[in-house]
Design an enzyme around this catalytic site. Sequence first.
Site, PDB file in Angstrom:
ATOM      1  N   HIS A 367     -16.524  11.129 -19.848  1.00 18.37           N
ATOM      2  CA  HIS A 367     -18.265  11.604 -19.919  1.00 18.37           C
ATOM      3  C   HIS A 367     -18.558  12.035 -18.671  1.00 18.37           C
ATOM      4  CE1 HIS A 367     -22.002  11.863 -21.488  1.00 18.37           C
ATOM      5  NE2 HIS A 367     -22.602  10.648 -20.446  1.00 18.37           N
ATOM      6  N   ARG A 402     -22.147   5.096 -12.997  1.00 18.36           N
ATOM      7  CA  ARG A 402     -23.313   5.479 -13.031  1.00 18.36           C
ATOM      8  C   ARG A 402     -24.280   4.917 -13.909  1.00 18.36           C
ATOM      9  NH1 ARG A 402     -25.617  10.192 -16.553  1.00 18.36           N
ATOM     10  NH2 ARG A 402     -23.966   9.792 -17.883  1.00 18.36           N
TER      11      ARG A 402
END
Length: 528
Positions: A367, A402
């Site tokens: 991703h 993240r």
Amino acid sequence: MPSLHQPSTPMADPASADLAVVGAGAAGLYAALCAAREGARVLLVSATPLAQTASYWAQGGLAAALAADDSPERHLADTELAGRDLVRHSAAEILVREAPGCVADLQSLGVRFDADRFGRLALGLEGGHSIRRIVHAGGSATGRRLVRQLSALAAAEELITVFEGARARALWTELGSSGGQGAGEHGADRQGTGENSLPAGNACEDRCRGLVCEDGRIVSARAVILATGGAAALWARTTNPPGSQGIGLLLAHATGARLADLELLQFHPTAAIGVPGREGFLITEAIRGEGATLHDLRTGERFVEELAPRDEVSRAIQARLRETGAEAIGLDMRAIDPAHFPNVVAALREAGLDPARELVPVAPAAHYAMGGIVVDLNARSSVPGLYAVGEVSCTGLHGANRLASNSLSECFVFARRAVAAALSEPPASSPTAAETRALAAISASPPATPEIRAALWRDAGIERTGEGLERLLSAPHPLARLIARCALARTESRGAHLRLDYPERDPALDLRHAVVGGEDGVSWEHWE
Ligand SMILES: Cc1cc2nc3c(=O)[nH]c(=O)nc-3n(C[C@H](O)[C@H](O)[C@H](O)COP(=O)(O)OP(=O)(O)OC[C@H]3O[C@@H](n4cnc5c(N)ncnc54)[C@H](O)[C@@H]3O)c2cc1C
């Protein structure tokens, strides 16, 4: 994409601008608009139609501490907790302090974020956030709304010239006193080492002066801002558009710019699997934020805390899939109001699945690239005149994992900083005849074949081993080899990087970034 040994393309007269921006996602569009606002002439080079940027696909939104009971300090704490002792504090601090201002600026540019009936921004909740702080637009259509508005403004702006459908083939570097190769050849290994070295120390003496496109057009500028997006589409299972293959990383690497943390690739826990025509389609975490749950499809059991940070959720899902031999787990969003996530619901219904009645089969997919071109706090790379913003860059603020919706915020915060710094670079100059010839001779980066993408998924997927990564070292794709180099060097498990042969975190690697420069190994750096 042209082959590696394509014949030279004829050169056109160089176009000149104050800034050349490569990539028209959130980071590139905003950088171009910020520069134009300063009166600068911008050349925006965009390879693909807008709908093919990851930015257009963003469903969640932007993270910003805007709620009355939120604060930049709290946002920072969540970012650092998710990042697993690898977050560069200074960069994260800038993000959390400047993100609210960027939201306000985007509103002034005409982006309409969702609000309640009193006009207050409606804030969503996503995994790893301790409070509601995700600003969104059109429910789960945030990226689409942002990109449409910013690209309409860029198209109407006289100071911005757009090279649409043009792909940067190489960067043009002016020869410095180091005698480097310039014009796209690999320069010397310029990586800085040492405990406190700055991530973008000006060890490189060559200067980036522009770029050449695949169609032969040359652009010269004070500075080049790379905003070419991430690399997750190098993996076979991905949520990203096909263009996100890390070309910007290769362009920068070829000029001698340093790259870091390439092993840190985030796997999103909930991408659709086995849904015809929607393989890899991302189902935003915001839906779990509103109460959707994850279940073992055979037993119905809930086995993971749905709003834990992404690395934890993806890892738990992968372990369950390995134990049970199943292909997917189930996302139960039957209790969610479809009106809040209209594009997700519509996409699933088009594919013949009604999320209001049945569980959606999901599994993790590649991703988001936490690593990228090493930049300082003003988005400068280690090559003077070359800047990087958005997913192609590595500010270090995401650490090893993240925090959801910090990436769009990063695009805007650091694009603004990049522009302020880049406009003070020396004026543009034109390439000499010899440089023009050298630019004409540079080959384009090789495309990622299905075999390479399958190899990355197999050997650098959610669970990795030394044996698989060694195999990847001889992959016929330069970025795959660099990723393998970093992943082999990180002999530990941390955040998105799970080594089955090194299952523990190594405290000696806390706050240590894996940096690659030239052809040699990996150096470990601590960034202030
Ligand atoms: C499905 C999905 C949902 C997401 N949801 C969110 C979210 O809700 N919140 C969040 O914060 N983040 C989200 N992310 C991540 C976020 O969208 C990206 O990190 C961010 O949009 C990256 O923006 P960018 O401008 O750096 O790159 P991109 O938006 O990928 O744009 C890159 C541009 O560069 C161009 N380009 C590439 N190579 C060249 C070349 N050689 N020459 C010229 N042009 C080139 C591409 O065509 C493209 O226009 C999501 C990502 C995906 C895939």
